[in-house]
Design a protein around this motif. Structure first.
Motif, short mmCIF file in Angstrom:
data_model
loop_
_atom_site.label_atom_id
_atom_site.label_comp_id
_atom_site.label_asym_id
_atom_site.label_seq_id
_atom_site.Cartn_x
_atom_site.Cartn_y
_atom_site.Cartn_z
N UNK A 56 0.84 -1.20 0.00
CA UNK A 56 0.00 0.00 0.00
C UNK A 56 0.88 1.25 0.00
N UNK A 57 0.49 2.30 -0.73
CA UNK A 57 1.25 3.55 -0.71
C UNK A 57 1.35 4.10 0.71
N UNK A 58 2.42 4.81 1.00
CA UNK A 58 2.61 5.27 2.37
C UNK A 58 2.98 6.74 2.49
N UNK A 59 3.10 7.47 1.41
CA UNK A 59 3.48 8.88 1.46
C UNK A 59 2.27 9.76 1.78
N UNK A 60 2.54 10.88 2.43
CA UNK A 60 1.47 11.84 2.73
C UNK A 60 0.80 12.27 1.43
N UNK A 61 -0.53 12.31 1.45
CA UNK A 61 -1.29 12.70 0.28
C UNK A 61 -1.68 11.55 -0.63
N UNK A 62 -1.04 10.38 -0.44
CA UNK A 62 -1.40 9.20 -1.24
C UNK A 62 -2.73 8.64 -0.79
N UNK A 63 -3.38 7.95 -1.69
CA UNK A 63 -4.65 7.28 -1.41
C UNK A 63 -4.38 5.79 -1.26
N UNK A 64 -4.78 5.22 -0.13
CA UNK A 64 -4.67 3.78 0.06
C UNK A 64 -6.04 3.18 -0.28
N UNK A 65 -6.08 2.37 -1.33
CA UNK A 65 -7.32 1.74 -1.75
C UNK A 65 -7.06 0.26 -2.02
#
Length: 87
Positions: A56-65
């Motif tokens: 899952x993406x983990x950077x600020x502003x990323x969307x976890x879907x």
């Protein structure tokens, strides 16, 4: 594209289409037009447009879907959930 809110995944296609062409989009079910998947794994929307990832993406502003889990190396059971924006 997990890098921008509003670009969450709502469906999939089983082949490439030109921008102006009509396409058949699937909103649920098994996507068997994929290959090289890790069996019995959860897949998420990737930061690369049109891709899925095991991590899952983990950077600020990323969307976890969450997109779904694999039934085989060539079959993803597409069951998307709402995205969560990371702060």
């Amino acid at each position: 594209d997990a890098t921008a809110v509003g670009k969450e995944c709502h469906g999939f296609v089983k082949q490439a289409y030109a921008a102006a062409a009509s396409a058949t989009a699937f909103l649920e079910g098994a996507n068997d037009a994929v290959a090289g998947l890790t069996i019995a794994s959860r897949y998420y929307l990737a930061t690369t447009p049109g891709q899925a990832t095991l991590v899952a993406p983990s950077a600020a502003g990323n969307v976890v879907q969450y997109l779904g889990n694999t039934l085989s190396a060539t079959r993803l059971n597409f069951e998307p959930e709402d995205g969560i924006v990371l702060v």
